[in-house]
Design a protein around this motif. Structure first.
Motif, PDB file in Angstrom:
ATOM      1  N   PRO A  99       0.645  -1.094   0.051  1.00  0.00           N
ATOM      2  CA  PRO A  99       0.026   0.071   0.014  1.00  0.00           C
ATOM      3  C   PRO A  99       0.910   1.388  -0.018  1.00  0.00           C
ATOM      4  O   PRO A  99       2.225   1.278   0.321  1.00  0.00           O
ATOM      5  CB  PRO A  99      -0.955   0.003   1.113  1.00  0.00           C
ATOM      6  N   MET A 100       0.195   2.387  -0.013  1.00  0.00           N
ATOM      7  CA  MET A 100       0.854   3.736  -0.066  1.00  0.00           C
ATOM      8  C   MET A 100       1.585   3.754   1.107  1.00  0.00           C
ATOM      9  O   MET A 100       1.128   3.453   2.407  1.00  0.00           O
ATOM     10  CB  MET A 100      -0.377   4.769  -0.048  1.00  0.00           C
ATOM     11  N   HIS A 101       3.045   4.283   1.087  1.00  0.00           N
ATOM     12  CA  HIS A 101       3.730   4.239   2.026  1.00  0.00           C
ATOM     13  C   HIS A 101       5.026   5.300   1.668  1.00  0.00           C
ATOM     14  O   HIS A 101       5.101   5.622   0.596  1.00  0.00           O
ATOM     15  CB  HIS A 101       4.548   3.001   2.427  1.00  0.00           C
ATOM     16  N   ALA A 119       4.055   0.264 -10.444  1.00  0.00           N
ATOM     17  CA  ALA A 119       4.694   0.951  -9.373  1.00  0.00           C
ATOM     18  C   ALA A 119       4.369   2.612  -9.651  1.00  0.00           C
ATOM     19  O   ALA A 119       4.374   2.983 -10.877  1.00  0.00           O
ATOM     20  CB  ALA A 119       5.921   0.801  -9.129  1.00  0.00           C
ATOM     21  N   GLY A 120       4.375   3.325  -8.613  1.00  0.00           N
ATOM     22  CA  GLY A 120       4.112   4.647  -8.770  1.00  0.00           C
ATOM     23  C   GLY A 120       4.436   5.470  -7.596  1.00  0.00           C
ATOM     24  O   GLY A 120       4.513   5.117  -6.522  1.00  0.00           O
ATOM     25  N   HIS A 147       4.391   6.351  -2.167  1.00  0.00           N
ATOM     26  CA  HIS A 147       4.545   5.384  -3.270  1.00  0.00           C
ATOM     27  C   HIS A 147       3.908   4.148  -2.941  1.00  0.00           C
ATOM     28  O   HIS A 147       3.606   3.764  -1.934  1.00  0.00           O
ATOM     29  CB  HIS A 147       6.201   5.415  -3.883  1.00  0.00           C
ATOM     30  N   PHE A 148       3.773   3.179  -4.080  1.00  0.00           N
ATOM     31  CA  PHE A 148       3.192   1.839  -3.885  1.00  0.00           C
ATOM     32  C   PHE A 148       3.677   1.084  -4.814  1.00  0.00           C
ATOM     33  O   PHE A 148       4.348   1.354  -6.083  1.00  0.00           O
ATOM     34  CB  PHE A 148       1.714   2.074  -4.046  1.00  0.00           C
ATOM     35  N   LEU A 173       0.547   4.115   4.892  1.00  0.00           N
ATOM     36  CA  LEU A 173      -0.509   5.248   5.122  1.00  0.00           C
ATOM     37  C   LEU A 173      -1.777   4.461   5.854  1.00  0.00           C
ATOM     38  O   LEU A 173      -2.393   5.058   6.847  1.00  0.00           O
ATOM     39  CB  LEU A 173      -0.567   5.814   3.910  1.00  0.00           C
ATOM     40  N   ASP A 174      -2.155   3.390   5.273  1.00  0.00           N
ATOM     41  CA  ASP A 174      -3.368   2.742   5.673  1.00  0.00           C
ATOM     42  C   ASP A 174      -3.054   2.157   7.159  1.00  0.00           C
ATOM     43  O   ASP A 174      -4.044   2.419   7.942  1.00  0.00           O
ATOM     44  CB  ASP A 174      -3.641   1.547   4.783  1.00  0.00           C
ATOM     45  N   PHE A 175      -2.227   1.729   7.339  1.00  0.00           N
ATOM     46  CA  PHE A 175      -1.733   1.330   8.871  1.00  0.00           C
ATOM     47  C   PHE A 175      -1.772   2.537  10.022  1.00  0.00           C
ATOM     48  O   PHE A 175      -2.255   2.517  10.872  1.00  0.00           O
ATOM     49  CB  PHE A 175      -0.494   0.298   9.078  1.00  0.00           C
TER      50      PHE A 175
END
Length: 209
Positions: A99-101, A119-120, A147-148, A173-175
């Motif tokens: 995930p987004m981090h 990826a991005g 990024h992810f 981010l999710d965590f």
């Protein structure tokens, strides 16, 4: 002639008092500080401090994100302490996602060695940069930017990420939003998400509040 010999002698004397410290192998028994780990006494350093076999095997992907990140940062690989480099292995099962981090302490260079990975990253101007990578492709993620990585081929994918820091750090981010005791009301206020969505995500990721 005597003058030249004196100059050479003084240079050798200066060099002897200005010895370069070749490395600072992490002393994992000492506490870590914001500046990193303290150095292990040189007399206790062995070749094994500079070698790691931790990335030979795939990480376990039987989890909610169907992915595994195996780090070789200073805490796992003491020889990189103080050198401004580190590495990690990324395994993505079909459907897997990191995930987004962010890595607040370093930039990342990703090398795909198997499969396909989309990826991005998002710049501070909110510009999105996304690419599907295949074996042999590399992509860089500037320090601190969200990024992810997502499995994009339906087969197990593998990549190796090198970092410009021995301790690049990691925040997902999710965590950060849904896997702790940050009050749901604050999450809702700062993300504009409805209460039922926040509570559902907290239930999935183990958060409370």
């Amino acid at each position: 002639m005597i003058h030249i010999l004196l100059i050479i002698s003084s240079l050798f004397t200066f060099s002897a008092h200005a010895a370069v410290q070749d490395f600072c192998v992490a002393d994992l028994l000492a506490p870590e500080s914001p500046a990193g780990f303290a150095c292990k006494p040189a007399a206790n350093v062995t070749v094994d401090d500079f070698v790691s076999t931790g990335l030979r095997l795939a990480g376990a992907t039987d989890n909610i994100i169907k992915a595994a990140v195996t780090p070789e940062f200073a805490a796992q690989f003491p020889g990189v302490n103080g050198l401004g480099i580190s590495i990690a292995r990324l395994d993505l099962a079909p459907g897997g996602v990191v995930p987004m981090h962010t890595h607040p302490g370093g930039s990342e260079l990703l090398l795909v060695t198997q499969g396909f990975i989309k990826a991005g990253f998002i710049s501070s101007a909110n510009t999105v940069y996304v690419k599907t990578l295949q074996k042999g492709d590399i992509m860089v993620f500037p320090q601190g930017l969200l990024h992810f990585q997502v499995n994009a081929g339906g087969v197990a994918s593998v990549a190796f990420a090198s970092f410009s820091s021995a301790t690049p750090g990691l925040q997902i981010l999710d965590f950060a939003l849904f896997a702790n005791d940050l009050p749901s009301s604050l999450v809702e206020t700062t993300t504009f998400l409805p209460d039922e969505v926040v509570k559902k995500l907290k239930a999935v990721l183990g958060g409370t509040g």
